[in-house]
Design an enzyme around this catalytic site. Structure first.
Site, PDB file in Angstrom:
ATOM      1  N   GLY A  85      -1.058  -7.954  -4.202  1.00 43.40           N
ATOM      2  CA  GLY A  85      -1.056  -8.842  -2.329  1.00 43.40           C
ATOM      3  C   GLY A  85      -0.293  -8.149  -1.551  1.00 43.40           C
ATOM      4  N   CYS A  86       0.214  -7.909   0.198  1.00 43.08           N
ATOM      5  CA  CYS A  86       0.743  -7.276   0.641  1.00 43.08           C
ATOM      6  C   CYS A  86       0.475  -7.951   1.877  1.00 43.08           C
ATOM      7  CB  CYS A  86       0.117  -6.240   1.275  1.00 43.08           C
ATOM      8  SG  CYS A  86      -0.201  -5.478  -0.042  1.00 43.08           S
ATOM      9  N   ALA A  87       1.839  -7.218   3.050  1.00 42.67           N
ATOM     10  CA  ALA A  87       1.435  -7.976   4.403  1.00 42.67           C
ATOM     11  C   ALA A  87       0.687  -6.474   5.257  1.00 42.67           C
ATOM     12  CB  ALA A  87       2.886  -7.867   5.305  1.00 42.67           C
TER      13      ALA A  87
END
Ligand code: SF4
Ligand code: SF4
Lengths: 501, 368
Positions: B13-15
């Protein structure tokens, strides 16, 4: 009476407490197993004629009947099994090649059952097919490798001819002659309602069914039965049958007894003559000849119809498929060694060819390695038994699947494997009018539609679980598969990892 | 032993965040660092990176190659390869500062190069294709060497760490560009390899991505037919190749690219006006294997603009906003507010709707 050397394969058990002697079983059995003995006021049986088609069991109003395997045993022998012994007795009696029908029943590995499907957890949400759109529409045909643009800069959307399927499932080839007219009608109507296709097989197309042309694939086989201009023009696509999974390398033989009036007209051969499809096409002795036939058919139909080339899965199937992909075909259909048949020599059916799972995996990979996967769509047949088999086939790389046996099951077939006898009690693999009328197309077509809808729901359910909402994102997505209990070699051919990896 | 990125596929998952000055005003890399630091909890310290556009005006006609080396031997081998294929105009280590949270750094070098005309002529490839092929070759064939940036007048900076630490490590306050994108990574296990951090890039295309696509292997096995090699097994890598293939090699517009990878549903296509429907039907047929399913939000950077795109169900958050000539894209609004408290027109683009922002005429004059 001459000695038979072997006992009946099945034994009919009748519960006399339940039997009301209505004689329905007697009337229903084309094999004349049941009969009434007035002297003893008793229903009796000729067990040796029973093929275990389950018709009488299903029809009996009091549930009085059961068929079971005759428990009588030859002396135990793991090498000379009872079956092999019986076959030798039979051949010693007749001097003939053994005939069988339906798919190879022997206990070869079923790779579908050794492949497991993935599902999403945490990092990637699953998708609920009841709440979100879930797409299973598929196009079959050649794709261009290079975009072209019109003068005004817009994308040129002209394409080679394609088939559009609303579900990735088609009914595969079963000829009129090997199956009944009512069975054909049921398939044609179901394909039309489902937005998919059925396949005439090599027996031509009955004039009553030209109306279903837009959902019909017409086959051109080595016997060229029933092939003429209107036939080619009526179909949505033309399939050249080079081989069949149940009997690779050999042709077909429909006995004269089945060539009654309508079949003879449809096949364009005299009544009562045997319909013999030669083993090879007599104008195809190599790949360049196939190319000529493909282009002859394209010319004849003004390049408006995709051409399918159907081959049996044999040892060098990947190289053959690559040749076909370069020869102008739009779609390749591969038929695995467990595929069904109306009649095939037993030895061939049971020993020639390879499993569709391995054939598909190596063909798809080979076409990709050569960068020509876009030249053709790949359709697989030869024992895709359920929606999960279909999902696995598509994830291995198939664009769509062909089903035949499950379609017959939907119409009542009980896999008694006696189609070659022509006395199908379910009205499917027969031309006897009294038997054919047992199959009501109004009911059977609905059951076919139900079956495919049910599979489609299941496919969508599994796709949603994987977080995939369109079938194209499943195609060739081998990361979604894991093997179980397979060797490194098998995994490598299938192009998948082992469970736990 | 844990396997390295490329030997195993790692979900994360990430930003993501990005901005562009449409008029081509130069903005310090510090703003990108500040913006992503507000989404600290969307990363877990296992990867961060930046892409800056317009940062090398003095070398703007040369390809800037940023390379990680495991050893000096791999550097020497790579440099011999570069000398055979390119005119190397300038080479140096990329300046970094020691940072307590950034450790185990590889050798990090930068080359400004132009393809040797003779080599290019004999390869019969267009220039960009030639460069792309060379990059893919170094990454596949030279052990311990990894080119992680290869466009003109742009550069990628990435490492294992939180993105704000990565920015300080690379001294991004010393760079100025008209557009920046940034990525903070939340992988589910740790290969701890710098090449695996994002953005992923090929030529001037860079991708930062948040999501985990379910179509990965279908996409990978298709795109690999066209000379690409997905060695990292990451979504970002395959998405970059898909965009390169469709946009650069098939000459399709970015809008068209978006309508292929995040294609509208059939039910939507059926409701469209006939001409548009026909085109989309054609795309869904011909490029069916490039449809991307599963959650993603990406920012594509390229020379002259940014494109933001969500998967067609919008399974990942993404907002955009404007202020004057500035345009902002981010996983969360807070990251925009952090650098532009009075941002306007904040909205959340629909799933599958591409937001494409390009330099204005003035910006193009200044920067391209
Ligand atoms: S159908 Fe059933 S009840 Fe009727 S005669 Fe046969 S076994 Fe007896
Ligand atoms: S079609 Fe009829 S004869 Fe053939 S296996 Fe099925 S039930 Fe038996």
């Amino acid at each position: 009476m001459s000695v038979n050397y072997f006992p009946a394969e099945f034994e009919v058990l009748r519960n006399t407490d339940k039997c009301i002697k209505c004689r329905a079983c007697e009337r229903q059995c084309a094999n004349e197993v049941h009969f009434y003995d007035a002297d003893f006021d008793k229903m009796l049986t000729h067990d040796d004629q029973c093929v275990d088609c389950q018709r009488c069991v299903t029809i009996c109003p009091t549930g009085a009947l059961k068929i079971h395997k005759n428990p009588n045993e030859f002396r135990q022998n793991y090498n000379y099994t009872q079956q092999i012994m019986t076959e030798n007795y039979r051949q010693a009696g007749t001097g003939a090649v053994l005939l069988s029908s339906m798919g190879n029943p022997l206990p070869y590995p079923v790779y579908w059952d050794k492949i497991l499907i993935n599902a999403s957890q945490v990092t990637n949400p699953s998708i609920d097919p009841l709440r979100e759109p879930m797409e299973t529409k598929v196009f079959l045909g050649k794709k261009p490798n290079k975009m072209s643009f019109n003068e005004d800069g817009s994308v040129n959307t002209k394409l080679d001819p394609h088939l559009e399927l609303s579900v990735p499932i088609m009914f595969s080839a079963m000829s009129y002659g090997s199956i009944s007219k009512n069975a054909h009608e049921s398939l044609a109507r179901a394909a039309t309602e489902l937005g998919t296709y059925y396949n005439t097989g090599e027996g031509g197309l009955h004039k009553d069914f030209y109306q279903y042309g837009p959902n019909t694939i017409v086959q051109v086989a080595s016997g060229r039965f029933g092939v003429f201009k209107d036939y080619l023009e009526t179909g949505a696509a033309i399939e050249i049958k080079m081989g069949q999974g149940a009997k690779p390398g050999i042709g077909g033989h429909l006995p004269g007894a089945k060539i009654r009036e309508d079949v003879s007209k449809t096949r364009m051969i005299p009544m009562g003559t045997d319909a013999i499809s030669p083993a090879p096409h007599h104008d195809i002795y190599s790949i360049e000849d196939l190319r000529q036939l493909i282009y002859s058919l394209k010319e004849a139909t003004e390049y408006k119809k995709p051409i399918i080339v159907k081959i049996a899965a044999v040892h060098n199937v990947a190289a053959i498929a690559s040749g076909i992909a370069r020869s102008g075909a739009d779609i390749i259909a591969i038929d695995g060694f467990r595929g069904g048949t109306g009649a095939a020599p037993t030895r061939i059916r049971d020993n020639v060819g390879i499993p569709i799972e391995l054939a598909l995996a190596s063909v798809d990979q080979r076409l990709r390695d050569e960068g020509i996967r876009n030249n053709v769509s790949v359709v697989v047949a030869g024992s895709i038994r359920s929606a999960s088999d279909a999902v696995k086939a598509i994830a291995l790389g198939a664009d769509a699947i062909y089903i035949a046996t499950p379609a017959l099951l939907a119409m009542g077939c009980h896999l008694c494997r006696s189609c070659h006898g022509g006395k199908c009690n379910w009205g499917i693999a027969t031309q006897r009018p009294d038997l054919v009328k047992r199959l009501n197309p109004d009911v059977a077509y609905k059951r076919l539609v139900n079956l495919v809808h049910a599979w489609d729901h299941e496919i969508k359910e599994m796709m949603g679980g994987m977080g995939i909402n369109s079938i194209e994102a499943l195609r060739g997505n081998r990361l979604m598969l894991r093997g179980i209990g397979l060797t490194d070699r098998e995994l490598k051919i299938l192009g998948i990892a082992h469970a736990g990896e | 032993m844990l396997e390295k990125e490329g030997q195993v596929r790692i979900p994360s998952g990430c930003a993501i965040s990005g901005f562009i000055s449409r008029d081509g005003n130069m903005i310090s890399g510090e703003d990108a660092v500040k913006s992503i630091s507000y989404m600290h909890d969307r990363s877990n310290g296992l990867g961060g990176g930046f892409a800056g556009y317009g940062i090398y005006p003095e070398y703007k006609d040369l390809y800037a190659l940023h390379v990680f080396y495991d050893t000096n031997a791999s550097r020497e081998q790579t440099e011999r390869f570069l000398d055979r294929h390119f005119d190397v105009v300038n080479l140096s280590r990329i300046p970094t500062r020691k940072h307590p949270n950034i450790t185990n750094e590889p050798l990090i070098w930068r080359y400004f190069v132009t393809p040797l005309p003779t080599k290019m002529a004999s390869s019969q490839l267009p220039e960009k294709e030639f460069v792309a092929k060379c990059v893919i070759r170094i990454n596949n064939d030279i052990n311990g060497a990894y080119v992680f940036s290869s466009g003109k007048n742009m550069g990628v900076f990435k490492a294992v760490g939180f993105p704000e630490d990565v920015g300080e490590f690379y001294r991004l306050e010393e760079y100025e560009g008209y557009a920046w994108t940034v990525h903070g990574r939340y992988p589910t296990n740790t290969p701890g390899w710098w090449g695996g951090a994002h953005p992923f890039s090929l030529l001037d295309y860079t991708i930062v991505h948040n999501g985990e696509i379910s179509s990965y292997d279908a996409n990978r096995r298709f795109i690999e037919m066209f000379g690409y090699k997905c060695t990292l097994l990451t979504d970002t890598e395959v998405i970059t190749y898909i965009i390169d293939y469709l946009n650069r090699r098939q000459n399709l517009s970015l809008e068209d690219v978006a309508s292929i990878i995040a294609a509208p549903f059939w039910s939507e296509i059926d409701r469209m006006e006939p001409e548009k429907a026909e085109k989309l039907r054609y795309f869904r047929n011909v490029f069916s294997s490039l449809l991307i399913t599963g959650p993603f939000s990406i920012i594509l950077g390229y020379n002259g603009g940014l494109m933001a795109l969500n998967d067609r169900l919008k399974l990942r958050s993404m907002v955009v906003a404007e202020k004057g000539d500035m345009f902002y894209i981010s996983s969360e609004e807070c990251a925009i507010r952090a650098i532009c408290p009075d941002a306007e027109n904040i909205r959340s683009p629909r799933g599958g709707e591409p937001v494409i922002v390009t330099l204005s005429e003035e910006g193009k004059r200044k920067c391209l």
